[in-house]
Design a protein around this motif. Structure first.
Motif: not given
Lengths: 416, 65
Positions: A17, A308, A312, A316
């Motif tokens: 990610r 989880w 991500t 980012r």
């Protein structure tokens, strides 16, 4: 001038990610991702759930990758062993070095093991953990109908493995020092109910007890509890939580007490007054399970969160920060931007779907309350700290629990 | 090539996380099952659709084009 190079240490979800976010942030230079496992990034939660039940194949759990990262240099099976933060160079397991202009620390965590007498902590001795694809493959091969499995640890992964093993026809005992399964993240009410459901499926719990030793020599044949009771076992799973992989970052004055302490821009914070400088380190970002970061959605403290969506969200953020740093444009604005996250995860056990938002573990001791539904059936449980709703967990009732999502955090108030 | 969203309904487990990323494209119906509202969304929704694919817990969403 040669194109800039970003080295990403860690080829899990957070590394992927971050690489994607570097491209989204306009970084067009070289991205090298180093992974200790031989696999391209894959989704770990299924390894204790449906993938463990159905058969563990990389293709079934591999992450889809954005086209923007097609030119990333993936060096898999290449562990990072050290770093020179001042000279901007990482050391690899084969002794070679790799220079970088910016570094992403995404090495995640490893599964903790019990250090007691008995057979060696290896899959071939019947002692398993569930962290990697290869771990899950080795375990799956032993979960044959009738096999006697003892799970040590009653957190989410331990309970998911117990549920999956029952579905596969194994005998299952679960041992934990806690009073109830999943009690630390979920509180006593929900934990009591979930224990009841596991017992109805045939799991035998041995709670409030530790493990003194594993019986057997070459191969495990039992688990000896604190009081001397021995549970027969063909297979053991140690589901005792994790240890952040920070060894390679030692010696630089970073706070490695629990993962790596960062600021809100995910820059590691140099605390050691003996270091050249004290404060956040530009050009380095810490992401995923490794990062202990402030999240003002809840409070001013820094937390490491193994939920989880954190790889991500942090990936980012880190990609945007590092892209601005390398471009030398707008960096202060990106770093100073308000950034918060809402942790989220799910768990499947039998036909139960748990969905969690926020940080229920921050709740007051008596802060859990059923907001909707019925504890014995489907329900939404809210977790409060003072006047704040800090977490919400649904058993089923997905639409209902999703409706509470935006109300979790500081200042939104506790639902009536 | 225009933006196209594909959901593998054999894989989808109705987690509904995509709905938060791209509510104009994904929705849960009255029974909690996922509905893909638009198969070929406007280009302006590309980033939202890519975010939705990222946050799918079972990676059931593919972005083509």
């Amino acid at each position: 001038m040669a194109a800039a190079r970003v080295v990403v240490a860690g080829a899990g979800m957070a590394g992927l990610r971050t690489a994607e976010a570097l491209r989204a942030g306009g970084f067009a230079g070289e991205v090298v991702v180093l992974g200790d496992e031989p696999w391209a990034p894959y989704n770990r939660p299924p390894l204790s759930k449906e993938a463990l039940k159905g058969g563990v194949e990389h293709a079934g759990v591999a992450f889809r990758q954005r086209a923007s990262v097609a030119d990333v240099d993936w060096r898999l099976g290449t562990a990072v062993t050290g770093v020179d933060l001042h000279g901007r160079s990482v050391t690899l397991a084969d002794g070679s070095a790799l220079d970088y202009d910016a570094l992403v620390a995404a090495t995640g965590v490893s599964a903790r093991r019990l250090h007691v007498d008995g057979p060696p902590p290896e899959a071939r001795a019947g002692r398993h953990v569930v962290r990697t694809l290869d771990d899950a493959r080795a375990l799956r091969a032993e979960l044959v109908p009738g096999a006697r499995l003892v799970v040590v640890g009653a957190g989410f992964i331990g309970c998911e493995v117990a549920a999956t093993a029952r579905l596969l026809g194994c005998e299952v005992d679960c041992v934990a020092v806690d009073s109830h399964p999943m009690v630390r993240p979920l509180g006593i009410e929900l934990a009591t109910e979930l224990q009841r459901r596991h017992e109805a499926q045939g799991v035998r719990f041995h709670l409030g007890t530790g493990v003194r030793a594993f019986a057997g020599e070459e191969r495990v044949r039992g688990v000896v509890l604190s009081d001397g009771t021995e549970l027969a076992a063909d297979v053991v799973v140690e589901a005792l939580g994790s240890r952040p992989a920070t060894d390679w970052l030692e010696g630089h004055g970073l706070d490695l007490a629990d993962g790596v302490l960062t600021d809100s821009a995910l820059r590691p914070v140099v605390l050691d007054a003996a270091a050249d400088r004290v404060g956040p380190l530009d050009g380095v970002a810490v992401v995923g399970d490794l990062a202990r970061f402030p999240n003002h959605r809840f409070d001013d403290a820094a937390w490491r969160v193994e939920h989880w969506n954190i790889p991500t969200e942090t990936g980012r953020r880190a990609g945007a920060v590092l892209a601005a740093h390398l471009a030398g444009e707008g960096y202060e604005a990106v770093v100073g931007a308000d950034w918060t996250v809402l942790p989220a995860f799910w768990s499947d056990q039998y036909d139960l779907r748990l969905q969690s938002y926020g940080m229920p573990s921050l709740a007051d001791p008596d802060g859990a309350r059923v907001l909707e539904g019925d504890l014995a059936g489907e329900c939404v449980v809210g977790y409060s700290r003072g006047d704040d709703l800090v977490g919400v967990v649904g058993i089923g009732m997905l639409r209902e629990v999703n409706a509470y999502r935006d109300r979790v955090g500081r200042g939104a108030g506790v639902p009536a | 090539m225009s933006l196209k969203v594909v959901v593998d309904m054999d894989v989808c487990q109705d987690h509904g996380q995509c709905v938060f990323s791209a509510p104009d494209v994904f929705q849960l119906d009255g029974e909690g099952h996922l509905v893909l509202l638009v198969e070929e969304p406007d280009e302006s929704l590309r980033s939202a659709c890519e975010d939705a694919a990222d946050v799918c817990p079972v990676q059931a969403i593919t972005i083509e084009g």
